[in-house]
Design an enzyme around this catalytic site. Structure first.
Site, PDB file in Angstrom:
ATOM      1  N   LYS A 150       0.687  -1.154  -0.070  1.00  0.00           N
ATOM      2  CA  LYS A 150      -0.003   0.024  -0.135  1.00  0.00           C
ATOM      3  C   LYS A 150       0.810   1.075   0.039  1.00  0.00           C
ATOM      4  CE  LYS A 150      -0.779   0.237   4.977  1.00  0.00           C
ATOM      5  NZ  LYS A 150      -0.104   1.344   5.201  1.00  0.00           N
ATOM      6  N   ASP A 151       2.139   1.294   0.347  1.00  0.00           N
ATOM      7  CA  ASP A 151       2.966   2.231   0.272  1.00  0.00           C
ATOM      8  C   ASP A 151       3.867   2.469  -1.093  1.00  0.00           C
ATOM      9  OD1 ASP A 151       2.668   2.920   2.925  1.00  0.00           O
ATOM     10  OD2 ASP A 151       4.293   1.812   3.671  1.00  0.00           O
ATOM     11  N   ARG A 198      -8.244   7.905   3.723  1.00  0.00           N
ATOM     12  CA  ARG A 198      -9.476   7.071   3.402  1.00  0.00           C
ATOM     13  C   ARG A 198     -10.307   6.338   4.596  1.00  0.00           C
ATOM     14  NH1 ARG A 198      -9.442   1.671   4.653  1.00  0.00           N
ATOM     15  NH2 ARG A 198      -7.337   1.737   5.676  1.00  0.00           N
ATOM     16  N   ARG A 199      -9.557   6.290   5.643  1.00  0.00           N
ATOM     17  CA  ARG A 199     -10.493   6.039   7.026  1.00  0.00           C
ATOM     18  C   ARG A 199     -11.139   7.300   7.435  1.00  0.00           C
ATOM     19  NH1 ARG A 199      -4.876   3.246   9.086  1.00  0.00           N
ATOM     20  NH2 ARG A 199      -5.506   1.023   8.550  1.00  0.00           N
ATOM     21  N   ARG A 217       0.289  10.141  13.560  1.00  0.00           N
ATOM     22  CA  ARG A 217       1.266   9.146  12.842  1.00  0.00           C
ATOM     23  C   ARG A 217       2.045   8.743  13.913  1.00  0.00           C
ATOM     24  NH1 ARG A 217       4.538  12.578   8.860  1.00  0.00           N
ATOM     25  NH2 ARG A 217       5.248   9.896   8.504  1.00  0.00           N
ATOM     26  N   ARG A 223       1.315   4.953  18.098  1.00  0.00           N
ATOM     27  CA  ARG A 223      -0.098   5.144  18.084  1.00  0.00           C
ATOM     28  C   ARG A 223      -0.901   4.607  19.306  1.00  0.00           C
ATOM     29  NH1 ARG A 223      -1.546   4.313  11.890  1.00  0.00           N
ATOM     30  NH2 ARG A 223       0.639   3.252  11.819  1.00  0.00           N
ATOM     31  N   CYS A 310      -2.726  12.959  -4.010  1.00  0.00           N
ATOM     32  CA  CYS A 310      -2.388  12.364  -2.570  1.00  0.00           C
ATOM     33  C   CYS A 310      -3.354  12.747  -1.395  1.00  0.00           C
ATOM     34  CB  CYS A 310      -1.201  12.391  -2.177  1.00  0.00           C
ATOM     35  SG  CYS A 310      -0.217  13.873  -2.049  1.00  0.00           S
TER      36      CYS A 310
END
Length: 376
Positions: A150-151, A198-199, A217, A223, A310
């Site tokens: 995904k990166d 997205r979340r 982040r 986190r 992005c």
């Protein structure tokens, strides 16, 4: 592969930085026993130190040259767990790689690891976590590069290929909170921490009374520490990462895919090598999981077709159904969640068909979105 697309690149990324600092590490990675419920994660952080003495650096470089394979990776606990998974699979598949010292892991600090004070979208998007590793691969400092798919931007740097995906982990997102059992259980005004647009968009679409802290982040451990300190009331993390770190005891509940469509290629590990290195390509071919590779290719075709900035929330997931067909679901949204556009496709589970499905789904959502949607 293709042209630069939805993962935008900042001006800083366009200039060639100095050669990335790298060092080697070996051994296993374990992250068991880390639980929010018991607050047992206040153990001391392991610090990865750069070797500064020139003699030590020279000796280290000589040792690296003796390895049959040098694996390049980021230094986060999750990245190291993925690199060790790759190493273990290579050792199990090839007797010569099971010898002591045959495989070395080279840690490379990326720009995305260094800049933690800003949202990713403001400093250049996902390519920030791969650029320095790709440069090390091209320069011959490493032989293969292990990435979270995904990166990885939808284009690959020249002189590199990505022929291998390991079997995909669970693609769903995990809800984690000290005070609530689900997003629906959070009181109005509660702050949910996530660095993912997205979340954020999907949370606000379903629960507009909640607030989202966008610049939430750090690695998984960071986190969870912030959550325990009360910075936010809840957070969402990829279940795949928690499983790879043996940290699923922190999960409060798991979000259904229909409620939270995953990121393109979430839960998939990709391994790249130089396009001229047939030996490494053959090693990677032995590890490739074709079902995962095809699903990821479908999702990335969708992402590439959208060519969003992005700052555009995009989600996509392809899977094989009980009849062996491909089921694809895609989504684009406005960052505030006020507009969410969805589509789906079904067709043969074959490369060409799945690429076509991803592209067609992307074109449909582009048409639905209309002019200006992706410029926000």
């Amino acid at each position: 592969m293709g042209t630069p697309s939805s993962l935008c690149t900042s001006q800083a990324l366009m200039s060639r930085p100095s050669r990335p600092a790298i060092f080697c590490t070996s051994g296993s990675v374990s992250f068991t026993g880390f639980s929010l419920k018991t607050q047992a994660f206040f153990r001391k952080k392991q610090t990865l130190r750069f070797v500064k003495a020139s003699v030590a650096v020279e000796q280290q470089a000589q040792e690296a040259k003796l390895a049959l394979i040098r694996i390049g990776t980021r230094g986060s606990p999750l990245a190291l767990a993925q690199a060790h998974e790759t190493r273990d699979k290579l050792m199990a598949s090839h007797a010569e790689l099971a010898e002591d010292g045959a495989i070395q892991i080279v840690i490379i600090k990326t720009t995305g690891d260094k800049i933690l004070s800003q949202p990713l979208a403001d400093i250049g998007g996902k390519g920030l976590f791969t650029k320095e590793i790709d440069e090390a691969l091209i320069n011959g400092d490493i032989d293969i590069a292990v990435h979270s798919m995904k990166d990885v931007p939808t284009y690959l740097p020249e002189m590199t290929i990505l022929p291998c995906n390991l079997p995909r982990e669970d693609v769903r997102d995990a809800f984690i909170s000290m005070s609530a059992t689900s997003l629906a259980d959070l009181p109005a005004g509660s702050i949910v921490g996530t660095a993912s647009l997205r979340r954020k968009s999907q949370i606000l679409h379903r629960f507009p009374s909640l607030s989202v802290e966008e610049n939430f982040r750090g690695n998984v451990q960071t986190r969870l520490r912030k959550l325990n300190e009360g910075v936010v009331k809840a957070t969402l993390l990829a279940l795949a990462g928690l499983k790879r770190l043996n940290m699923t005891e922190n999960v409060t509940s798991i979000l259904p895919i229909d409620d939270m469509l995953p990121a393109v290629a979430q839960g998939a590990i990709g391994i790249a090598c130089r396009d001229s290195d047939d030996k490494m390509a053959n090693y990677l071919a032995s590890l490739n999981h074709e079902e995962t590779r095809l699903a990821v290719a479908c999702e990335r075709a969708f992402l590439e077709t959208l060519d969003g900035s992005c700052r555009t929330p995009i989600a996509g997931y392809a899977r094989r159904d009980e009849n062996g067909d491909c089921i694809f679901k895609g989504l684009v949204a406005s960052p505030d969640g006020t507009r969410v556009l969805k589509t789906s496709r079904k067709g043969p589970y074959a490369f060409d068909d799945m690429i076509a499905m991803g592209k067609d789904a992307g074109k449909e959502l582009l048409s639905q979105a209309g002019p200006g949607f992706f410029d926000r």
